[in-house]
Design a protein around this motif. Sequence first.
Motif, short mmCIF file in Angstrom:
data_model
loop_
_atom_site.label_atom_id
_atom_site.label_comp_id
_atom_site.label_asym_id
_atom_site.label_seq_id
_atom_site.Cartn_x
_atom_site.Cartn_y
_atom_site.Cartn_z
N UNK A 148 12.22 10.34 3.27
CA UNK A 148 11.40 9.30 2.63
C UNK A 148 12.16 8.56 1.53
N UNK A 151 14.69 6.17 3.13
CA UNK A 151 14.11 4.92 3.66
C UNK A 151 13.67 4.01 2.52
N UNK A 220 2.64 -7.17 -4.75
CA UNK A 220 2.52 -6.69 -3.37
C UNK A 220 3.86 -6.42 -2.69
N UNK A 227 3.24 3.91 -1.41
CA UNK A 227 2.72 5.27 -1.41
C UNK A 227 2.03 5.63 -0.11
N UNK A 228 1.44 4.62 0.58
CA UNK A 228 0.72 5.00 1.78
C UNK A 228 1.68 5.33 2.92
N UNK A 229 2.92 4.85 2.87
CA UNK A 229 3.85 5.20 3.94
C UNK A 229 4.91 6.19 3.47
N UNK A 230 5.57 5.84 2.37
CA UNK A 230 6.75 6.60 1.97
C UNK A 230 6.46 7.58 0.84
N UNK A 231 5.22 7.92 0.65
CA UNK A 231 4.80 8.83 -0.41
C UNK A 231 5.13 8.24 -1.78
N UNK A 309 -3.90 -7.76 -4.39
CA UNK A 309 -3.32 -8.03 -3.08
C UNK A 309 -2.97 -6.77 -2.31
N UNK A 310 -3.07 -6.84 -0.97
CA UNK A 310 -2.52 -5.76 -0.14
C UNK A 310 -0.99 -5.83 -0.16
N UNK A 311 -0.38 -4.81 0.42
CA UNK A 311 1.08 -4.72 0.40
C UNK A 311 1.68 -5.45 1.59
N UNK A 312 2.79 -6.14 1.35
CA UNK A 312 3.52 -6.77 2.44
C UNK A 312 4.12 -5.71 3.35
N UNK A 313 4.36 -6.11 4.60
CA UNK A 313 5.13 -5.24 5.47
C UNK A 313 6.58 -5.66 5.38
N UNK A 314 7.46 -4.74 5.74
CA UNK A 314 8.87 -4.99 5.49
C UNK A 314 9.36 -6.27 6.16
#
Lengths: 343, 364
Positions: A148, A151, A220, A227-231, A309-314
């Motif tokens: 994690x 990444x 964002x 945190x929701x993906x990479x802790x 805002x929500x988080x952007x995707x990579x």
Amino acid sequence: MTSPLLADLLIPAGKIVAVILYPMVMVIVMIWLERRVVALIQGRLGPNRVGFQGILQPFADAAKLFFKEDIIPRDADRFLFRVAPVLVMFSSLLAFAFVPLGEPLRLGSYTLTLWIADSPVGILIVLGLSSISVFGVIFGGWAANSKYPLMGALRSVVQVLSYEIPTGLTVLSVCYIARSLDLVEIVRRQEEAGVWYGFLLPVSFVVFWISAVAETNRAPFDLPEAESELVAGYHTEYSGMKFAYFYMAEYTHMVLVSSLVVLLFFGGWLPPFPSVKALAVLHKIPGFIWYLIKIMFFLYVYVWIRATFPRYRFDSLIQLVWKWLIPLALLNLLVVAVLRFLL
Amino acid sequence: MAFKEIELNMGPQHPSTHGVLRLKLAVDNEVVLKVEPILGYLHRGMEKLWESQTYTQIVPLTDRLDYLASLSNNLGYVLAAEKLAGIEVPKRAQVIRVVLAELQRLASHLAWVGFMANDIGAMSILLYSFEQREEILDIFEEYIGGRLTVHGIRLGGVPRDLDAPLIARIKTVLDRIPHTLGDIQALLNENRIWKQRTVGVGLISPADAVERGLTGPPLRATGVARDMRKDFPYSSYDDFEFDVPVGRHGDVYDRYLVRLEEINQSIRLVRQALEALPPGEFRAKVPRLLKVPAGEVYHAIEAPKGELGFYIRSDGSEKPERIKMRSPSFINLQSLELMCRGNLFADVVGILGSLDIVLGEIDK
């Protein structure tokens, strides 16, 4: 009254202490402000127990982290793992040496400059120093020897490097108008021009602000620590004071970026409405206060954005910078250059 | 940097696996190649446990399955058991059950919107939707005392009648929910980042969805208008008017829209049910030690997560011989790999969130 000892040793030493303390105080206020403001936006109360309205909460947090067990993962690169948080913190703090806090003060015959180092290329040094922190992030993510953090670190590198391009390009347009790379000089030029560059160069400001939020890894654009993906991204494996360093460095960086926005685009310590006679009373307030108010405003915007805002995707994050911000910044630079040449 | 296919472990302790689910992912850079859910961290042997309980004792245990919608579990089990035992439920009890089940659906969907937004990174939505969910839980508390594990439906009816003050309270809460929903929609529906993260993500075709037994809002988001309340009406759902919202694309965004519309439909249902509350008994006479005639039965209801079915086989004693539960979360999870493959790692979280799984129901 100016003895050489005072002028050459004590005052610089005092300034060094002040330059370390000032961002730290701002960070503490910011941590409290963020938690309270986010809480209020969300219809909660937030921390309000420690001290007046919870203002001492950051100290309580720091004390807790200080007494936490300091864990270094078994297979970690112990040297880099220890160096990384220091490097992140160091680079953000060092940059403050070049950030002026106001016009020189006259104390009798002695002139007190409100900066440690006065460089004719101040803005470049500040940007350069703040970029060093990305090394800390890479080291931290790599040294933990865990997936994690790795990444998170990879994302962070790509993100920070990409977003530095529009930052640099927009700063360039400001410097071009001001004909200077010196932060004090840029503010003085805004005073002479009678207009803050944020209103003169709105595109530069918007692009700079978006890139600045992205560069500080804040929502964002907080993908490196999503945190929701990479802790917790690159600092997942950190605990105790090492974690606190990363945490404080993030906030220090935010204070630094807000200071830059204010200096470059919103006249630093200049009071608003210089030409309106009726508001001359505003000039009575010391410039430093104005400066702080403006910085706090941008720090507030940081929090506001985060709560909304929500988080952007990579992929869309990288698309945003390469497809929109960089072309926009380039075009903006071209337009500014042509107009400057013609007018 | 060329690193091919790394294996990434997500969970069981991970902020967004909604409990103790563990996912074994194979990713190439950020692209997901394989998703393998590993279950069992919350296994309590529910189905075996039920074999040693009487029919009445089982009802509170079903609370612990889908702990975000305990009343729906109660209803699912109770309806199956009543069907097998041949108990006639009074009309008033049936309508009260509709009110309770739909309030539970509201609570479950509101919680889902919050979790989903939080997974995508919009943290404030969670607090807004939970404020409303809290008010619904307050209603449950006033009704029967429980909030999370409610145990509000009993064999033969409901434990308490709905009195006038409670009805008035339900109505005021119902009036407030659309405002919150409007706020959430204003923040998300046309938000560019939200749409980038959800539109076209986690696609599944109607045929694949049916083949994998996908039910509930994820199935309806693909365009299949399957709703147990409409197709196999139970507990006098056929007395009320409501629409079954369907999506078109079967992506995360459609699942979001379908659930939001279901919230509106549930409000509509509760309003109708409260208006049409028939007079009469709220509970049929059921012996404390219920002996169910030998035989078997399967009955399914539309729980907030999907089709919740109970298969009960009785040998004529006071304890069931075997109970098998069709838990929607468990079966919906089968579609996860198909939805995730080829998407980015960051989307796994969003897709998993959009399925609305509850680990209490998956691991039983």
